[in-house]
Design an enzyme around this catalytic site. Structure first.
Site, PDB file in Angstrom:
ATOM      1  N   ASP A   1       0.812  -1.226   0.000  1.00 42.81           N
ATOM      2  CA  ASP A   1       0.000   0.000   0.000  1.00 42.81           C
ATOM      3  C   ASP A   1       0.840   1.270   0.000  1.00 42.81           C
ATOM      4  OD1 ASP A   1      -2.395  -1.444   0.013  1.00 42.81           O
ATOM      5  OD2 ASP A   1      -2.373  -1.622   2.194  1.00 42.81           O
ATOM      6  N   ASP A   2       1.976   1.235  -0.686  1.00 42.11           N
ATOM      7  CA  ASP A   2       2.892   2.380  -0.688  1.00 42.11           C
ATOM      8  C   ASP A   2       3.195   2.876  -2.096  1.00 42.11           C
ATOM      9  OD1 ASP A   2       4.487   4.193   0.903  1.00 42.11           O
ATOM     10  OD2 ASP A   2       6.271   3.179   0.120  1.00 42.11           O
TER      11      ASP A   2
END
Length: 296
Positions: free
Chosen positions: A241-242
């Site tokens: 999720d980056d």
């Protein structure tokens, strides 16, 4: 589905160190080739030492027919590289009208994002074709096959079954997909898979991260009294999720709404944000700049 009138012949995307003369060099080259620019957007991160990005659509009859203009297209691209791009240190790509990209969708049990994408595809709202749906569960086979899309069940046996599942997904996808969309696929993809699949991947999740990660995020968000809920669509990287963010949105909520109400609102915003992100990518409106994106 009615044929869409051709709006351009080709779309040119560029990124390079910012410097004087970039727009003049590109527009001058296109003029010399007889092209008519019909749309152009540009952005500089900093006029001194920054990066310059540009998205340009143009008409050029000589390049319009894919069957008869392969040699002309090669010649055009070789000339652009030699006369413009190489001297300005450009990273660039060109895409021609009618080059529809192949979309593979990964999904688990939540159906809202998948069904929304299938509906938009069947309506002709996406500039691409859904070629496969892969899931670690059987739940959504009927809805997928009803849309005329092949459904592949690739279970992830726990523990330690990820490598085997990813190998099977690579067998199904490698060389056949231009974009992978995680439509609420509840498995973490390895860096090896992302490198070998040979296509960018887009993910969607609620925007409570990192405060309310994991299961029952909406219940814990309600207990905390949140006033905004939202969704984030981003490119997938090995770091969970980056990846660079493509699109986000939020909706205001209040104390009267239950956790189920929040989850229902969340589903709506997730499907809309994911659909926008996929459409932006397919329309070549997203250029990655490190950890950020430029979205035209």
């Amino acid at each position: 589905m009615d044929a869409v009138p051709q709006r351009y012949t080709a779309r040119l995307l560029i990124g390079c160190p910012d410097q004087p003369g970039i727009v003049a060099a590109i527009s001058g080259f296109l003029l010399e080739q007889g092209a008519n620019i019909v749309s152009s957007h540009q952005y500089s991160t900093d006029p001194i030492g920054g990066r310059f990005f540009m998205r340009t659509e143009f008409f050029l009859h000589e390049l319009a027919d894919p069957a008869g203009s392969a040699a002309a297209r090669r010649r055009f691209q070789e000339l652009f590289a030699a006369e413009v791009a190489d001297g300005l240190g450009m990273e660039w790509e060109i895409r021609y009208w009618g080059e529809r990209r192949r979309i593979a969708i990964l999904v688990s049990r939540h159906d809202h994002c998948l069904l929304d994408l299938l509906w938009r595809w069947r309506r002709g709202d996406l500039d691409g074709d859904v070629i496969a749906v892969i899931s670690n569960h059987e739940d959504l086979r009927r809805e997928t096959e009803a849309a005329g899309v092949p459904y592949h069940h690739v279970p992830v046996q726990q523990p330690g079954g990820r490598a085997e599942a990813e190998a099977e997904m690579l067998r199904l996808l490698a060389g056949s997909a231009d974009l992978v969309v995680l439509a609420r696929y509840m498995q973490i993809l390895s860096g090896d898979f992302l490198e070998r699949v040979g296509a960018p991947a887009i993910n969607i999740h609620h925007s409570f991260l990192p405060a309310f990660a994991g299961a029952e995020a909406y219940r814990r968000a309600r207990e905390r009294g949140v006033k905004l809920i939202g969704a984030t669509a981003h490119y997938v990287t090995e770091q969970l999720d980056d990846g660079p963010i493509i699109d986000q949105d939020v909706v205001r909520v209040d104390h009267r709404q239950s956790a189920e109400d929040l989850e229902r609102v969340g589903r709506d915003i997730e499907r809309l944000v994911l659909a926008r992100a996929v459409a932006l990518h397919l329309d070549d409106r997203v250029i990655v700049d490190g950890r950020r994106t430029v979205v035209f």
